[in-house]
Scaffold this motif. Structure first.
Motif, mmCIF file in Angstrom:
data_model
loop_
_atom_site.group_PDB
_atom_site.id
_atom_site.type_symbol
_atom_site.label_atom_id
_atom_site.label_comp_id
_atom_site.label_asym_id
_atom_site.label_seq_id
_atom_site.Cartn_x
_atom_site.Cartn_y
_atom_site.Cartn_z
ATOM 1 N N LEU A 232 3.711 0.833 2.722
ATOM 2 C CA LEU A 232 3.402 -0.003 3.873
ATOM 3 C C LEU A 232 3.186 -1.420 3.355
ATOM 4 O O LEU A 232 2.215 -1.698 2.660
ATOM 5 N N GLU A 233 4.167 -2.294 3.633
ATOM 6 C CA GLU A 233 4.114 -3.668 3.147
ATOM 7 C C GLU A 233 3.353 -4.548 4.128
ATOM 8 O O GLU A 233 3.324 -4.281 5.323
ATOM 9 N N SER A 234 2.777 -5.622 3.609
ATOM 10 C CA SER A 234 2.041 -6.581 4.448
ATOM 11 C C SER A 234 3.001 -7.405 5.271
ATOM 12 O O SER A 234 4.097 -7.643 4.939
ATOM 13 N N ARG B 105 -3.194 0.826 8.239
ATOM 14 C CA ARG B 105 -3.318 -0.586 8.600
ATOM 15 C C ARG B 105 -1.983 -1.056 9.162
ATOM 16 O O ARG B 105 -0.985 -0.340 9.105
ATOM 17 N N ASP B 106 -1.950 -2.281 9.674
ATOM 18 C CA ASP B 106 -0.701 -2.883 10.134
ATOM 19 C C ASP B 106 0.200 -3.148 8.937
ATOM 20 O O ASP B 106 -0.285 -3.422 7.835
ATOM 21 N N GLY B 107 1.518 -3.098 9.152
ATOM 22 C CA GLY B 107 2.459 -3.412 8.091
ATOM 23 C C GLY B 107 3.872 -3.027 8.452
ATOM 24 O O GLY B 107 4.158 -2.667 9.603
ATOM 25 N N MET C 181 0.846 -1.178 0.000
ATOM 26 C CA MET C 181 0.000 0.000 0.000
ATOM 27 C C MET C 181 0.891 1.241 0.000
ATOM 28 O O MET C 181 1.782 1.369 0.834
#
Length: 76
Positions: A74-76, A50-52, A1
């Motif tokens: 922002l990577e998973s 979000r989390d990442g 993202m």
């Protein structure tokens, strides 16, 4: 993202990227402050959507960027 320069009000076309608030490569939780943005009216912290894991882009601090410019990822 992609993490982009936000549009903080209807007339905003660019904002000053004030800098990252967490180190590159850090795991972040949704809602945690990631970076700060300044305008002629306000300076505000922008939270993680979000989390990442945060990866810095080419953004340099104290430089104006147009709304929508990718500042990092922002990577998973």
């Amino acid at each position: 993202m992609d993490i982009k320069m936000p549009k903080l009000d209807v007339s905003m076309t660019a904002g000053t990227f004030m800098g990252w608030l967490v180190p590159d490569g850090s795991a972040v939780a949704a809602g945690e402050p990631l970076y700060s943005v300044g305008t002629d009216k306000v300076e505000t912290e922008i939270p993680a959507p979000r989390d990442g894991v945060l990866r810095y882009g080419a953004a340099e601090a104290d430089i104006d960027y147009p709304v929508g410019t990718t500042l990092g990822v922002l990577e998973s």
